[in-house]
Design a protein around this motif. Structure first.
Motif, PDB file in Angstrom:
ATOM      1  N   ILE A  48       0.869  -1.270  -0.179  1.00  0.00           N
ATOM      2  CA  ILE A  48       0.036  -0.202   0.032  1.00  0.00           C
ATOM      3  C   ILE A  48       1.073   1.401   0.011  1.00  0.00           C
ATOM      4  CG2 ILE A  48      -1.851  -1.117   1.055  1.00  0.00           C
ATOM      5  CD1 ILE A  48      -1.319   0.382   3.526  1.00  0.00           C
ATOM      6  N   ASN A  49       2.156   1.174   0.321  1.00  0.00           N
ATOM      7  CA  ASN A  49       3.036   2.390   0.262  1.00  0.00           C
ATOM      8  C   ASN A  49       3.070   3.510  -1.004  1.00  0.00           C
ATOM      9  OD1 ASN A  49       4.730   4.193   1.476  1.00  0.00           O
ATOM     10  ND2 ASN A  49       6.506   2.921   0.763  1.00  0.00           N
ATOM     11  N   PRO A  50       2.976   2.691  -2.155  1.00  0.00           N
ATOM     12  CA  PRO A  50       2.797   3.503  -3.547  1.00  0.00           C
ATOM     13  C   PRO A  50       1.341   4.077  -3.541  1.00  0.00           C
ATOM     14  CG  PRO A  50       3.963   1.566  -4.145  1.00  0.00           C
ATOM     15  CD  PRO A  50       3.422   1.235  -2.482  1.00  0.00           C
ATOM     16  N   LEU A  51       0.203   3.247  -3.107  1.00  0.00           N
ATOM     17  CA  LEU A  51      -0.976   3.768  -3.253  1.00  0.00           C
ATOM     18  C   LEU A  51      -1.046   4.902  -2.382  1.00  0.00           C
ATOM     19  CD1 LEU A  51      -2.981   0.192  -3.382  1.00  0.00           C
ATOM     20  CD2 LEU A  51      -2.324   1.708  -5.172  1.00  0.00           C
ATOM     21  N   ILE A  52      -0.653   4.983  -1.180  1.00  0.00           N
ATOM     22  CA  ILE A  52      -0.735   6.143  -0.384  1.00  0.00           C
ATOM     23  C   ILE A  52      -0.062   7.282  -1.064  1.00  0.00           C
ATOM     24  CG2 ILE A  52      -0.270   7.076   1.784  1.00  0.00           C
ATOM     25  CD1 ILE A  52      -0.882   4.144   3.059  1.00  0.00           C
ATOM     26  N   LYS A  53       1.178   7.201  -1.639  1.00  0.00           N
ATOM     27  CA  LYS A  53       1.790   8.329  -2.110  1.00  0.00           C
ATOM     28  C   LYS A  53       0.937   8.774  -3.404  1.00  0.00           C
ATOM     29  CE  LYS A  53       6.612   7.209  -0.807  1.00  0.00           C
ATOM     30  NZ  LYS A  53       7.970   6.903  -1.509  1.00  0.00           N
TER      31      LYS A  53
END
Length: 198
Positions: A48-53
């Motif tokens: 989920i890190n890239p989705l939050i970015k």
């Protein structure tokens, strides 16, 4: 965009490889399910890190983690936390000593009854905690031998303002010495801390 996607896929592959390697090394016990849970959280974070970015360009999980750790360290350094920790430590120490004394008392009474079945034994244990070596040790062992079903009456001094019951009056006889020797070996303590009263 393609570079970000490539980094994301490399991150996922690395996390999956890391998690698989850790799971292979984990022993089959009750801790394995907790470790798998934590490893699953790590994998979810990587996903989920890239989705939050996408929604928050300034988001960086490392900075949030560092802030959380810093906040935790500040809280643990505070006076209240230190006081609470010391209170918890003292209570834990007292509970440990009490459990140690109780378990050792029952064990001694059972072992004495098995070794010398002709008497009934009442054992009192006093233990303490050594801060330096971090161990609980036996300070004093009092054994009262009760012959028959009625306890021997202790001397009572009523001459003064207070009434006191006399402590253990040790008798030097063969049975007392055998019990001292036996308990000394069983408990791995000096005979000096063992007092037998019949």
């Amino acid at each position: 965009m393609i570079e970000s996607l490539r980094q994301w896929l490399v991150g996922i592959c690395t996390a999956v490889f890391f998690i698989t390697a850790i799971e292979m090394l984990l022993p089959d016990n009750s801790m394995k399910k907790y470790c798998k849970f934590v490893l699953g959280l790590i994998l979810i974070t990587v996903f989920i890190n890239p989705l939050i970015k996408i929604f928050n360009k300034d988001f960086d999980i490392n900075s949030y983690t560092a802030k959380a750790i810093e906040s935790f360290e500040e809280n643990t350094k505070s006076e209240k936390s230190l006081k609470d920790f010391n209170e918890y430590k003292e209570k834990s120490k007292a509970d440990t000593i009490e459990a140690f004394e109780s378990n050792l008392k029952l064990s001694c009474e059972k072992n004495l009854k098995e070794k010398y079945p002709d008497g009934n034994y009442k054992v009192t244990i006093k233990a303490d905690y050594d801060e330096e070596s971090n161990i609980v040790y036996v300070k004093n062992v009092n054994v009262e031998i009760q012959k028959g079903s009625v306890e021997k009456v202790k001397k009572v001094d009523v001459s003064g303002k207070t009434t006191s019951v006399s402590n253990f009056n040790e008798e030097s006889n063969e049975q007392c010495n055998k019990i001292k020797n036996y308990l000394s070996k069983e408990l791995n303590v000096s005979e000096d801390v063992i007092h037998v009263n019949s």
